[in-house]
Design an enzyme around this catalytic site. Structure first.
Site, mmCIF file in Angstrom:
data_model
loop_
_atom_site.group_PDB
_atom_site.id
_atom_site.type_symbol
_atom_site.label_atom_id
_atom_site.label_comp_id
_atom_site.label_asym_id
_atom_site.label_seq_id
_atom_site.Cartn_x
_atom_site.Cartn_y
_atom_site.Cartn_z
ATOM 1 N N HIS A 15 0.850 -1.199 0.000
ATOM 2 C CA HIS A 15 0.000 0.000 0.000
ATOM 3 C C HIS A 15 0.882 1.244 0.000
ATOM 4 O O HIS A 15 1.248 1.768 1.047
ATOM 5 C CB HIS A 15 -0.902 -0.018 1.243
ATOM 6 C CG HIS A 15 -2.008 0.981 1.198
ATOM 7 N ND1 HIS A 15 -3.344 0.625 1.257
ATOM 8 C CD2 HIS A 15 -2.007 2.334 1.103
ATOM 9 C CE1 HIS A 15 -4.100 1.702 1.220
ATOM 10 N NE2 HIS A 15 -3.299 2.767 1.118
ATOM 11 N N HIS A 17 1.138 4.972 -2.176
ATOM 12 C CA HIS A 17 0.591 5.895 -3.161
ATOM 13 C C HIS A 17 1.701 6.664 -3.875
ATOM 14 O O HIS A 17 2.580 7.243 -3.228
ATOM 15 C CB HIS A 17 -0.340 6.900 -2.488
ATOM 16 C CG HIS A 17 -1.618 6.308 -2.003
ATOM 17 N ND1 HIS A 17 -2.769 6.313 -2.747
ATOM 18 C CD2 HIS A 17 -1.929 5.683 -0.832
ATOM 19 C CE1 HIS A 17 -3.740 5.725 -2.065
ATOM 20 N NE2 HIS A 17 -3.260 5.332 -0.896
ATOM 21 N N ASP A 19 1.532 9.525 -5.558
ATOM 22 C CA ASP A 19 1.540 10.969 -5.316
ATOM 23 C C ASP A 19 1.948 11.317 -3.888
ATOM 24 O O ASP A 19 2.213 12.488 -3.597
ATOM 25 C CB ASP A 19 0.185 11.598 -5.660
ATOM 26 C CG ASP A 19 -0.985 10.935 -4.970
ATOM 27 O OD1 ASP A 19 -0.802 9.893 -4.313
ATOM 28 O OD2 ASP A 19 -2.122 11.459 -5.088
ATOM 29 N N HIS A 200 -10.049 0.924 -0.022
ATOM 30 C CA HIS A 200 -9.851 1.721 1.184
ATOM 31 C C HIS A 200 -11.151 1.665 1.998
ATOM 32 O O HIS A 200 -12.195 2.140 1.524
ATOM 33 C CB HIS A 200 -9.559 3.186 0.830
ATOM 34 C CG HIS A 200 -8.151 3.460 0.413
ATOM 35 N ND1 HIS A 200 -7.616 3.007 -0.769
ATOM 36 C CD2 HIS A 200 -7.157 4.164 1.043
ATOM 37 C CE1 HIS A 200 -6.360 3.417 -0.863
ATOM 38 N NE2 HIS A 200 -6.052 4.115 0.223
ATOM 39 N N GLU A 203 -11.464 3.385 7.463
ATOM 40 C CA GLU A 203 -10.503 4.442 7.811
ATOM 41 C C GLU A 203 -11.270 5.687 8.253
ATOM 42 O O GLU A 203 -11.204 6.095 9.412
ATOM 43 C CB GLU A 203 -9.593 4.747 6.630
ATOM 44 C CG GLU A 203 -8.541 5.805 6.922
ATOM 45 C CD GLU A 203 -7.747 6.207 5.683
ATOM 46 O OE1 GLU A 203 -6.638 6.736 5.872
ATOM 47 O OE2 GLU A 203 -8.223 5.993 4.552
ATOM 48 N N ASP A 281 1.916 3.751 3.132
ATOM 49 C CA ASP A 281 0.855 4.609 2.635
ATOM 50 C C ASP A 281 1.432 5.706 1.739
ATOM 51 O O ASP A 281 1.259 5.685 0.537
ATOM 52 C CB ASP A 281 0.042 5.214 3.782
ATOM 53 C CG ASP A 281 -1.347 5.680 3.360
ATOM 54 O OD1 ASP A 281 -1.765 5.370 2.231
ATOM 55 O OD2 ASP A 281 -2.018 6.352 4.165
#
Length: 349
Positions: A15, A17, A19, A200, A203, A281
């Site tokens: 996991h 990302h 960006d 997702h 959360e 993350d």
């Protein structure tokens, strides 16, 4: 386990990302090349704008850190470079397998098509993979606030680009404002196309979001899932179906998914037999990497050598790759542990 060993351990990342992985120095260079004014006095100020504080006031404050990277991720050259560097950073942290995820529709404001975006990222990742010898794959993200047509375009692109390293699809964004049910048709399409699905969930919304992700969106993994413990019935469902959780401990505290490190459920989840995996993350936004995540587990949650080995094994089993690749990862993983003189027992059932 000695902290000095943490960086040398072989690691698995499910996991991450794209960006949230952009190097601040790269941001400065891309902005200069493309004539984009960032209004930052120096690299230190730029880094502060791209990095969340240890504890944000809210998820909104955390998400503000993505505005600048997304501004700069609108050309093929920028996407390729950022992808390469994200994979390079993982390799330098001894990550042997990493799934990098991104939402193609967030990179179209400069006129790129979804296909051009996926191809550019794939080129960067594959060049890093060729140089460092680790395994790098892609997950394409559908955004909760996007319409069905845009998200179906992403799902169909994922199916077309399996040969370039796409291994699955995801749903991300405002979980509370755009519940999973709104996207059932999109992920039914993904299922028909044979794409592994991670969502997702749990959360910014409760355990009911996790149940919906599994039962209606056909999720094979859950991104985060920290609020699973709010419902014993859903917890049992996840345990019985052996759905892995992609926990991101440092990020979970920053985003207020949990109120503090002391309240994070990872220790309880692992001890109760849930399939816990550990992830970054957003390495830049959260100021972390897999080594730091492991160090945090050992220091704050008393993770032993056996515990860390178990979560890595869970991640290999949960990876969206074929069984032959998993077999190779398991073999190399066990070999590296032996070479480090670590002989933790068998993984928990």
């Amino acid at each position: 386990m000695e902290m000095s060993l943490m960086r040398r351990l072989p690691k698995i990342e499910l996991h991450c990302h794209l960006d949230g992985s952009m190097r601040p120095a790269t941001a400065a260079q891309i902005a200069e090349e493309e004539g984009i004014e960032l209004s930052c006095a120096d690299l230190r100020e730029l880094t502060e704008r791209m990095t969340a504080p240890p504890s944000c006031s809210s998820l909104v404050e955390y998400l503000e850190r993505f505005e600048l990277p997304l501004l700069l991720m609108q050309t093929r050259s920028a996407l390729k470079r950022i992808a390469y560097e994200a994979a390079e950073d993982a390799a330098l942290d001894n990550v042997r397998y990493v799934e990098v995820r991104f939402a193609p529709q967030l990179h179209t404001r400069g006129g790129l098509s979804v296909d051009e975006i996926v191809t550019a990222v794939a080129e960067g990742l594959s060049e890093a993979e060729a140089r460092y010898g680790h395994c790098v794959r892609m997950i394409l993200i559908c955004m909760r606030h996007h319409g069905q047509m845009d998200n179906e375009e992403v799902v169909r692109a994922a199916s077309r680009f399996v040969s370039l390293g796409v291994v699955g699809v995801d749903l991300a964004g405002d979980e509370a404002g755009y519940p999973n049910e709104l996207h059932a048709e999109v992920f039914e399409l993904a299922h028909r196309l044979g794409l592994p699905i991670t969502i997702h969930a749990g959360e910014a919304a409760g355990a009911c979001s996790i149940r919906c992700a599994v039962e209606k969106l056909r999720a094979r993994r859950i991104g985060h899932g920290v609020r699973l413990r709010e419902d014993a019935e859903v917890t049992q469902l996840i345990r019985e179906r052996r759905i892995p959780l992609e926990l991101c401990v440092i990020s979970n505290v920053q985003t207020k998914a949990v109120p503090s490190m002391d309240h994070h459920p990872i220790r309880d989840y692992l001890d109760s037999g849930l399939l816990v995996t550990v992830n970054t993350d957003n390495p830049t936004v959260s100021g972390t990497n897999q080594t730091r995540e492991y160090e945090n587990l050992a220091r704050r949650f008393r993770f032993s050598e056996r515990d860390i080995k178990n979560v890595a094994r869970h991640a290999i089993e949960a990876a969206f790759v074929d069984e032959e690749r998993k077999r190779q990862l398991k073999a190399s993983f066990e070999r590296e542990w032996r070479e480090l003189g670590l002989t933790a027992g068998e993984a928990q059932a």
